[in-house]
Enzyme design. Sequence first.
Site, PDB file in Angstrom:
ATOM      1  N   ASP A 185       0.870  -1.171   0.000  1.00 35.92           N
ATOM      2  CA  ASP A 185       0.000   0.000   0.000  1.00 35.92           C
ATOM      3  C   ASP A 185       0.909   1.223   0.000  1.00 35.92           C
ATOM      4  O   ASP A 185       2.130   1.091   0.119  1.00 35.92           O
ATOM      5  CB  ASP A 185      -0.944  -0.037   1.213  1.00 35.92           C
ATOM      6  CG  ASP A 185      -2.234   0.741   0.955  1.00 35.92           C
ATOM      7  OD1 ASP A 185      -2.317   1.478  -0.042  1.00 35.92           O
ATOM      8  OD2 ASP A 185      -3.161   0.624   1.776  1.00 35.92           O
ATOM      9  N   GLU A 188       0.143   4.441   1.764  1.00 36.33           N
ATOM     10  CA  GLU A 188       0.042   5.387   2.888  1.00 36.33           C
ATOM     11  C   GLU A 188       1.055   5.119   3.991  1.00 36.33           C
ATOM     12  O   GLU A 188       1.337   6.004   4.793  1.00 36.33           O
ATOM     13  CB  GLU A 188      -1.378   5.369   3.468  1.00 36.33           C
ATOM     14  CG  GLU A 188      -2.436   6.002   2.566  1.00 36.33           C
ATOM     15  CD  GLU A 188      -3.021   5.059   1.537  1.00 36.33           C
ATOM     16  OE1 GLU A 188      -2.499   3.915   1.391  1.00 36.33           O
ATOM     17  OE2 GLU A 188      -3.992   5.443   0.859  1.00 36.33           O
ATOM     18  N   HIS A 214      -2.697  -0.426  -3.709  1.00 41.36           N
ATOM     19  CA  HIS A 214      -3.200   0.934  -3.453  1.00 41.36           C
ATOM     20  C   HIS A 214      -4.037   1.451  -4.623  1.00 41.36           C
ATOM     21  O   HIS A 214      -3.662   1.323  -5.775  1.00 41.36           O
ATOM     22  CB  HIS A 214      -2.030   1.894  -3.204  1.00 41.36           C
ATOM     23  CG  HIS A 214      -2.457   3.317  -3.068  1.00 41.36           C
ATOM     24  ND1 HIS A 214      -3.046   3.796  -1.922  1.00 41.36           N
ATOM     25  CD2 HIS A 214      -2.433   4.352  -3.947  1.00 41.36           C
ATOM     26  CE1 HIS A 214      -3.336   5.079  -2.102  1.00 41.36           C
ATOM     27  NE2 HIS A 214      -2.986   5.440  -3.323  1.00 41.36           N
ATOM     28  N   HIS A 269      -1.207   0.958   6.688  1.00 38.26           N
ATOM     29  CA  HIS A 269      -1.625   2.086   7.533  1.00 38.26           C
ATOM     30  C   HIS A 269      -2.638   1.606   8.568  1.00 38.26           C
ATOM     31  O   HIS A 269      -3.253   0.544   8.402  1.00 38.26           O
ATOM     32  CB  HIS A 269      -2.250   3.183   6.668  1.00 38.26           C
ATOM     33  CG  HIS A 269      -3.327   2.654   5.779  1.00 38.26           C
ATOM     34  ND1 HIS A 269      -4.606   2.458   6.213  1.00 38.26           N
ATOM     35  CD2 HIS A 269      -3.277   2.200   4.498  1.00 38.26           C
ATOM     36  CE1 HIS A 269      -5.313   1.931   5.234  1.00 38.26           C
ATOM     37  NE2 HIS A 269      -4.541   1.759   4.186  1.00 38.26           N
ATOM     38  N   HIS A 327      -7.154   5.137   7.550  1.00 34.04           N
ATOM     39  CA  HIS A 327      -8.463   4.936   6.906  1.00 34.04           C
ATOM     40  C   HIS A 327      -8.728   3.440   6.831  1.00 34.04           C
ATOM     41  O   HIS A 327      -7.823   2.626   7.073  1.00 34.04           O
ATOM     42  CB  HIS A 327      -8.522   5.561   5.502  1.00 34.04           C
ATOM     43  CG  HIS A 327      -7.599   4.944   4.505  1.00 34.04           C
ATOM     44  ND1 HIS A 327      -6.256   5.205   4.468  1.00 34.04           N
ATOM     45  CD2 HIS A 327      -7.815   4.046   3.511  1.00 34.04           C
ATOM     46  CE1 HIS A 327      -5.687   4.518   3.486  1.00 34.04           C
ATOM     47  NE2 HIS A 327      -6.619   3.794   2.899  1.00 34.04           N
ATOM     48  N   GLU A 352      -7.489  -2.292   7.400  1.00 35.35           N
ATOM     49  CA  GLU A 352      -7.016  -3.113   6.272  1.00 35.35           C
ATOM     50  C   GLU A 352      -6.025  -4.184   6.715  1.00 35.35           C
ATOM     51  O   GLU A 352      -5.949  -5.250   6.104  1.00 35.35           O
ATOM     52  CB  GLU A 352      -6.415  -2.215   5.194  1.00 35.35           C
ATOM     53  CG  GLU A 352      -7.499  -1.410   4.496  1.00 35.35           C
ATOM     54  CD  GLU A 352      -6.970  -0.349   3.552  1.00 35.35           C
ATOM     55  OE1 GLU A 352      -5.995  -0.608   2.833  1.00 35.35           O
ATOM     56  OE2 GLU A 352      -7.547   0.758   3.540  1.00 35.35           O
TER      57      GLU A 352
HETATM   58 ZN   LIG Z   1      -3.729   2.839  -0.039  1.00 31.01          ZN
END
Ligand SMILES: [Zn+2]
Length: 266
Positions: A8, A10, A60, A105, A117, A136
């Site tokens: 990902d 972030e 992502h 993240h 998020h 996630e």
């Molecule tokens: Zn992401």
Amino acid sequence: MKLYILTDLEGISYVVREEQTSPGSKEYEEACLLLTREVNAAIDGALEGGVTEILVNDLHGARGGFNLIPEELHEHARYVTGGPRTCRMAGLDESFDLAFMVGYHAMAGTQGAVLDHTMSTRVIVDAYINDRKVGEIGIDASILGYFNIPVALVTGCRMAVKEAESLLGNIEGVVVKEGFSRNFAMCLPPVKSRRLIREAAKRAVQRAKEFKPFKINPPITVRVKYSHPNYADIQARIPRVEREDSRTIVVRGEDLLDVMRILGWY
Ligand SMILES: [Zn+2]
């Protein structure tokens, strides 16, 4: 030994602002280079630890990943890219021994986390699997767990690593930045993050037998609270999605993948 790497953006070192995570800016291009080099560091470490086969899933982006920079890719791996996707976890099966999460993240609503998020910053407020609040890291670890694959390494901000450790136990975690607030952090220089990731990846592979898959026992209940009733309205039209209140839906089932597929998370 076979390794599946989920990536990902972030949780990559020096990525702290929204414009670094959306295509169409110089900042995004730079973030993609940082991402690719951190993934390469994880691959180098994994190979040093004894992994023989690696599949990288570039995750992502709402419609599927297209973030890794082709000319920079490590030659000793294969890559899942592009979308819209028929399956978020393409290429995943029980033949893999271990998984890494690079650039992950913390879940939505985590104070002091960078770019926290859950699946979508604007759409989802909270998500729960069998009454346990997850982001996630938890969602993807549960899918890996379905295939009996343990997570061995998680890289990201301090709060992302803390979340991973509280859910998955004594994994290898690499903290590449400490959030003061959502878009404000103290970061390691990327060159140092990459060295730490490489070392942790090697240790993770050497410790492979210590890690346990994150298994969710059926019956499975996934509850999602949205930021606005309109999102719940749209989801509630899908068969097997129950409406719980104005902003909340629930999906129940005996099979985790079946439930995750309905939500678009598998
Ligand atoms: Zn992401």
